[in-house]
Design a protein around this motif. Structure first.
Motif, PDB file in Angstrom:
ATOM      1  N   CYS A 150     -18.707  -2.999  15.523  1.00 42.60           N
ATOM      2  CA  CYS A 150     -17.824  -4.173  15.544  1.00 42.60           C
ATOM      3  C   CYS A 150     -17.088  -4.331  14.220  1.00 42.60           C
ATOM      4  N   ILE A 151     -17.767  -4.043  13.122  1.00 44.00           N
ATOM      5  CA  ILE A 151     -17.150  -4.196  11.805  1.00 44.00           C
ATOM      6  C   ILE A 151     -15.984  -3.225  11.632  1.00 44.00           C
ATOM      7  N   VAL A 152     -16.174  -1.983  12.063  1.00 47.52           N
ATOM      8  CA  VAL A 152     -15.128  -0.967  11.901  1.00 47.52           C
ATOM      9  C   VAL A 152     -13.902  -1.310  12.733  1.00 47.52           C
ATOM     10  N   MET A 153     -14.102  -1.679  13.994  1.00 47.12           N
ATOM     11  CA  MET A 153     -12.960  -1.949  14.877  1.00 47.12           C
ATOM     12  C   MET A 153     -12.218  -3.216  14.462  1.00 47.12           C
ATOM     13  N   GLU A 154     -12.952  -4.223  14.027  1.00 46.84           N
ATOM     14  CA  GLU A 154     -12.281  -5.450  13.593  1.00 46.84           C
ATOM     15  C   GLU A 154     -11.419  -5.210  12.355  1.00 46.84           C
ATOM     16  N   ARG A 155     -11.897  -4.389  11.413  1.00 42.48           N
ATOM     17  CA  ARG A 155     -11.107  -4.101  10.228  1.00 42.48           C
ATOM     18  C   ARG A 155      -9.894  -3.238  10.569  1.00 42.48           C
ATOM     19  N   LEU A 156     -10.031  -2.304  11.516  1.00 36.73           N
ATOM     20  CA  LEU A 156      -8.889  -1.492  11.930  1.00 36.73           C
ATOM     21  C   LEU A 156      -7.772  -2.364  12.497  1.00 36.73           C
ATOM     22  N   LEU A 157      -8.129  -3.383  13.258  1.00 41.32           N
ATOM     23  CA  LEU A 157      -7.106  -4.282  13.796  1.00 41.32           C
ATOM     24  C   LEU A 157      -6.393  -5.029  12.671  1.00 41.32           C
ATOM     25  N   ARG A 158      -7.116  -5.351  11.625  1.00 42.56           N
ATOM     26  CA  ARG A 158      -6.501  -6.096  10.528  1.00 42.56           C
ATOM     27  C   ARG A 158      -5.533  -5.239   9.715  1.00 42.56           C
ATOM     28  N   VAL A 159      -5.783  -3.938   9.654  1.00 43.70           N
ATOM     29  CA  VAL A 159      -4.912  -3.058   8.860  1.00 43.70           C
ATOM     30  C   VAL A 159      -4.010  -2.226   9.772  1.00 43.70           C
ATOM     31  N   ARG A 160      -3.839  -2.664  11.002  1.00 47.46           N
ATOM     32  CA  ARG A 160      -3.035  -1.898  11.966  1.00 47.46           C
ATOM     33  C   ARG A 160      -1.628  -1.641  11.448  1.00 47.46           C
ATOM     34  N   GLN A 161      -0.959  -2.664  10.966  1.00 52.27           N
ATOM     35  CA  GLN A 161       0.412  -2.504  10.494  1.00 52.27           C
ATOM     36  C   GLN A 161       0.474  -1.569   9.300  1.00 52.27           C
ATOM     37  N   SER A 162      -0.497  -1.667   8.400  1.00 54.39           N
ATOM     38  CA  SER A 162      -0.512  -0.784   7.231  1.00 54.39           C
ATOM     39  C   SER A 162      -0.710   0.667   7.639  1.00 54.39           C
ATOM     40  N   LEU A 163      -1.544   0.908   8.643  1.00 58.54           N
ATOM     41  CA  LEU A 163      -1.732   2.277   9.127  1.00 58.54           C
ATOM     42  C   LEU A 163      -0.446   2.834   9.729  1.00 58.54           C
ATOM     43  N   MET A 164       0.245   2.005  10.501  1.00 56.79           N
ATOM     44  CA  MET A 164       1.513   2.444  11.092  1.00 56.79           C
ATOM     45  C   MET A 164       2.541   2.765  10.013  1.00 56.79           C
ATOM     46  N   GLN A 165       2.621   1.908   9.013  1.00 54.25           N
ATOM     47  CA  GLN A 165       3.572   2.149   7.932  1.00 54.25           C
ATOM     48  C   GLN A 165       3.224   3.427   7.168  1.00 54.25           C
ATOM     49  N   LEU A 208      -4.333  10.571   0.938  1.00 52.93           N
ATOM     50  CA  LEU A 208      -3.992   9.692   2.052  1.00 52.93           C
ATOM     51  C   LEU A 208      -4.482   8.270   1.791  1.00 52.93           C
ATOM     52  N   LEU A 209      -5.664   8.165   1.219  1.00 49.28           N
ATOM     53  CA  LEU A 209      -6.199   6.836   0.932  1.00 49.28           C
ATOM     54  C   LEU A 209      -5.337   6.116  -0.089  1.00 49.28           C
ATOM     55  N   SER A 210      -4.805   6.853  -1.048  1.00 55.77           N
ATOM     56  CA  SER A 210      -3.915   6.246  -2.038  1.00 55.77           C
ATOM     57  C   SER A 210      -2.626   5.757  -1.389  1.00 55.77           C
ATOM     58  N   ILE A 211      -2.081   6.548  -0.459  1.00 59.86           N
ATOM     59  CA  ILE A 211      -0.867   6.111   0.249  1.00 59.86           C
ATOM     60  C   ILE A 211      -1.155   4.858   1.062  1.00 59.86           C
ATOM     61  N   PHE A 212      -2.296   4.846   1.759  1.00 60.79           N
ATOM     62  CA  PHE A 212      -2.653   3.680   2.576  1.00 60.79           C
ATOM     63  C   PHE A 212      -2.812   2.440   1.710  1.00 60.79           C
ATOM     64  N   ARG A 213      -3.446   2.569   0.563  1.00 60.48           N
ATOM     65  CA  ARG A 213      -3.677   1.404  -0.298  1.00 60.48           C
ATOM     66  C   ARG A 213      -2.381   0.826  -0.846  1.00 60.48           C
ATOM     67  N   SER A 214      -1.328   1.634  -0.900  1.00 62.63           N
ATOM     68  CA  SER A 214      -0.052   1.103  -1.378  1.00 62.63           C
ATOM     69  C   SER A 214       0.569   0.160  -0.357  1.00 62.63           C
ATOM     70  N   TYR A 215       0.107   0.199   0.893  1.00 64.15           N
ATOM     71  CA  TYR A 215       0.634  -0.684   1.934  1.00 64.15           C
ATOM     72  C   TYR A 215      -0.360  -1.756   2.360  1.00 64.15           C
ATOM     73  N   SER A 216      -1.589  -1.682   1.905  1.00 60.45           N
ATOM     74  CA  SER A 216      -2.610  -2.620   2.372  1.00 60.45           C
ATOM     75  C   SER A 216      -3.433  -3.153   1.217  1.00 60.45           C
ATOM     76  N   ASP A 217      -3.742  -4.456   1.285  1.00 54.97           N
ATOM     77  CA  ASP A 217      -4.641  -5.071   0.320  1.00 54.97           C
ATOM     78  C   ASP A 217      -6.100  -4.959   0.761  1.00 54.97           C
ATOM     79  N   LEU A 218      -6.319  -4.661   2.040  1.00 56.24           N
ATOM     80  CA  LEU A 218      -7.662  -4.511   2.577  1.00 56.24           C
ATOM     81  C   LEU A 218      -8.055  -3.037   2.601  1.00 56.24           C
ATOM     82  N   GLU A 219      -9.365  -2.794   2.442  1.00 55.65           N
ATOM     83  CA  GLU A 219      -9.875  -1.434   2.484  1.00 55.65           C
ATOM     84  C   GLU A 219     -10.337  -1.091   3.897  1.00 55.65           C
ATOM     85  N   LEU A 220     -10.316   0.188   4.208  1.00 51.35           N
ATOM     86  CA  LEU A 220     -10.942   0.659   5.437  1.00 51.35           C
ATOM     87  C   LEU A 220     -12.455   0.663   5.242  1.00 51.35           C
TER      88      LEU A 220
END
Length: 748
Positions: free
Chosen positions: A391-406, A367-379
């Motif tokens: 705060c760090i976890v939630m802020e990063r989740l917002l930044r990769v929101r579109q990648s998670l959806m994809q 799953l992490l490999s699939i996610f990395r194919s859509y995102s330049d940022l790490e979880l």
């Protein structure tokens, strides 16, 4: 058949021999020097090589023979075992008076062996009283008497080795290298290759580096830090103490000394003795020793974490030294405030959902490999010991929101064998839920002022004057928040009020009063600040009422812009200069208050330098070097930290203060936006997953187009290599909490 003469003879004119079988006499064609001997002496004369009974040539080295002469000099030095350098030449020449000339025909020789830099071809002239000397014992006339050239070379060689050893010692300390490196064949081979440039030397031994050289380096660093210690008399200093457990589960306490010029490592306390209890009395004993060593008059405050033993230590400290205050670490306190907010039920539910999303992806490589194919940022999945990890976890989740959806609508997700399990379905629904993302975004906006405040107090420098003002701004920001309901907001404000009331001290209010930026009418009418002023001044001068009256008069002058405080440049630069620099320049009208203001505003408000210092311990104390004793580790850490401080300027550096011109505690970094059309499609898929119902033919066609569009948009991204192995066991339980090595600090 007679042997042909070497090429060096073309630069001299032979004058015959001193008789049958005697030495041949010659005269240099370049400078007119008269000498005796064979080809070696001619080469020594042309190359200006001393020590074999011939004077140097005053003319440049012949270009045709330069390479041959250099090779000859190198061969001679290798045989002699001495490397001549420019530094050696300078040391030797400093004891020789200039203006000398010699004549071999009179049986006189130069008074010193001259060894010069053959590349720059500088010409040195030896002079002084010339004496006859044996062939291999050429003497030098100095102010202290006659010294043999061999003794001088040996002394310079010893000094050079000592300097080289010190350089190697600092290399090992700064890079965290193991002393066992010098025992390896690779190190010895490298030293031999280096020695081919001059003398043969294998470098310092393992025993020298870890023993005498390390202790000598510590002594040198201690002497170099003395000028910085002198600045404590003017600016004051803060003692910082914090505990740590190494990989061998040994308790170690660091003691650092902070000043506005930098933070110095003082010592480490080995608290790993069997049966030892880390009580307040134990910590106070070491803090008291450090205070007496530095000077009671130089210490302004002591900062520790918020443990109950440290609170007990603070009470004993203030009882014995009334002028020194104990201050809880502001960074720890604000981190505890954020943790308290995270325990509110509705906030805990939101963050727990975020944890489940992160855990599902980070625990399954496919799953992490699939996610990395859509995102330049790490979880991000930091441990609980990390400040403000929520705060760090939630802020990063917002930044990769579109990648998670994809990711959760991609064909790779559907091809994954575990996508039908309950955890994966729950995470998929969460990622497609618009309401979940709105809650996360609102919560990040509410937590942003607290996180910004944590970043401010975590900075190294003179930050104590910012604590009171910005904590007030945090409260005002919470009052203006409209992203959540008022009853939920009241819960957060109540937690903020309780935590702020616990950890702030009179010195925070004192620093706020003396900061030139915060002079307002509102400040003058604040009873809490007035009480802080009275409390702190009474601690400084408990029996000197005249001094307290003088300080109050000068404070009134400062607040009313009188004297030098009323200059137009002083009012203009109150927002441009740092507070310590401002008082140094414009506080001359109130000398007593100026001294107090400089000492208070120069201090830090947190023990964060101690936290950062543990990374230095981890640099040396690794799994491969876990047999190092605490005393040896302390010496290594002392040299490493303080050498970095000296390299950054130390006592010559400017006052380290925080520039607040660009600080906006309410500003949330801009998040990536998602096109509205794509959001509508994700919303439609979310409704299908959460509200299953009978579909008409038209609805099925619409759903097919949505899935096809989502698949096309995700397939355009480059995909990572699929894992051939099956996914991890689905029965493996996920972690409800992020992993951590130690528990967070707790207050008394």
């Amino acid at each position: 058949m007679p042997r042909a003469k070497q090429g060096c003879w073309q630069y001299v004119t032979s004058q015959g021999k001193f008789g049958t079988g005697g030495s041949e006499r010659w005269t240099c064609n370049l400078c007119g020097y008269k000498g005796t001997g064979g080809a070696d002496r001619i080469k020594a004369h042309l190359a200006r090589f001393g020590g074999i009974g011939v004077g140097p040539c005053s003319k440049p080295m012949p270009e045709k023979m330069k390479e041959e002469l250099l090779e000859w000099v190198a061969a001679r030095e290798m045989r002699r075992g001495v490397r001549a350098s420019t530094e050696t030449l300078s040391s030797a020449q400093s004891s020789i008076p200039p203006g000398h000339s010699s004549h071999a025909s009179q049986g006189e020789f130069p008074s010193a062996p001259l060894v010069e830099d053959l590349e720059t071809e500088e010409v040195a002239h030896a002079s002084g009283q010339q004496q006859k000397r044996p062939r291999e014992s050429q003497s030098i006339a100095t102010g202290r008497g006659s010294l043999h050239a061999s003794s001088i070379r040996a002394s310079l060689q010893k000094q050079g080795k000592q300097e080289a050893t010190q350089g190697i010692m600092r290399l090992f300390i700064k890079c965290g290298l193991s002393f066992n490196v010098v025992r390896t064949p690779a190190w010895k081979e490298a030293m031999k290759m280096v020695s081919r440039l001059g003398i043969e030397w294998e470098g310092p031994s393992y025993e020298e580096l870890r023993g005498s050289e390390l202790r000598r380096t510590k002594e040198i660093v201690q002497k170099q830090l003395e000028p910085m210690a002198d600045t404590w008399k003017k600016y004051g200093c803060t003692l910082m103490c914090d505990g740590w457990t190494d990989i061998r589960k040994r308790n170690v306490y660091n003691i650092l000394v902070h000043c506005c010029k930098g933070t110095m490592f003082l010592r480490a306390i080995d608290a790993s003795t069997p049966g030892l209890s880390i009580t307040g009395e134990y910590i106070f004993g070491h803090i008291r020793q450090a205070v007496l060593e530095i000077g009671v008059q130089n210490v302004v405050q002591v900062i520790t974490d918020n443990g109950s033993n440290c609170v007990s230590m603070g009470r004993m400290l203030e009882q014995e030294f009334p002028s020194i205050v104990w201050t809880p670490c502001a960074a720890h306190s604000i981190d505890l405030l954020i943790e308290d907010v995270g325990k509110v039920p509705w906030i805990h539910d939101i963050f727990s959902t975020c944890q489940r999303v992160v855990t599902l992806f980070t625990k399954r490589p496919k799953l992490l490999s699939i996610f990395r194919s859509y995102s330049d940022l790490e979880l991000l999945r930091p441990a609980k010991t990390r400040f403000a990890y929520m705060c760090i976890v939630m802020e990063r989740l917002l930044r990769v929101r579109q990648s998670l959806m994809q990711t959760v609508v991609s064909q790779e997700w559907l091809a994954w064998s575990g996508h039908t399990c309950s955890k994966a379905e729950s995470v998929r629904i969460t990622c497609l839920s618009d309401s979940f993302w709105r809650e996360v975004e609102a919560l990040v906006g509410v937590m942003q002022p607290l996180y910004s405040m944590l970043r401010i107090v975590d900075m190294e420098g003179s930050t104590i004057g910012l604590v009171y003002e910005y904590m007030d701004r945090v409260g005002e920001s919470l009052g203006r928040c409209t992203s959540i309901s008022s009853d939920r907001l009241d819960e957060i404000r109540s937690i903020w009020r309780d935590r702020w009331g616990w950890f702030h001290r009179p010195i925070h209010g004192m620093a706020h009063i003396l900061h030139p930026l915060w002079r307002t009418e509102r400040q003058m009418l604040d009873h809490e600040l007035d009480s802080a002023w009275t409390s702190y001044i009474c601690r400084l001068y408990p029996d000197d009422i005249d001094m307290r009256l003088t300080l109050e008069d000068q404070l009134l002058l400062f607040r009313n812009y009188g004297g030098s405080f009323g200059k137009d440049t002083a009012m203009l630069r109150s927002s441009q200069l740092s507070p310590v620099s401002w008082w140094e320049k414009y506080g001359l009208s109130a000398p007593e208050l100026r001294s107090v203001a400089i000492r208070v505003l120069s201090q830090d408000c947190s023990a964060s330098p101690c936290e950062r210092n543990w990374s230095t311990w981890a640099l040396f104390h690794t799994k491969k070097r876990n047999r190092l004793s605490t005393a040896q580790l302390e010496r290594l850490v002392y040299c490493h930290c303080n050498l970095r401080l000296l390299e950054s300027g130390g006592h010559t550096a400017d006052v380290r203060q925080v520039n607040i011109d660009h600080i906006d505690i309410e500003k949330v970094h801009e998040m990536p936006t998602i096109p509205s059309e794509e959001l509508d499609l994700y919303s439609m898929l979310y409704q299908e997953l959460t509200e299953p119902q009978h579909q008409t033919r038209s609805q099925r066609r619409t759903r097919s187009r949505a899935v096809a569009f989502a698949g096309a948009s995700t397939s355009s991204a480059p995909h990572g290599r699929e894992d051939e192995d099956e996914d991890e066991d689905e029965d493996e339980p996920d972690e409800d909490e992020f992993s951590s090595d130690t528990e967070s600090d707790s207050d008394d």
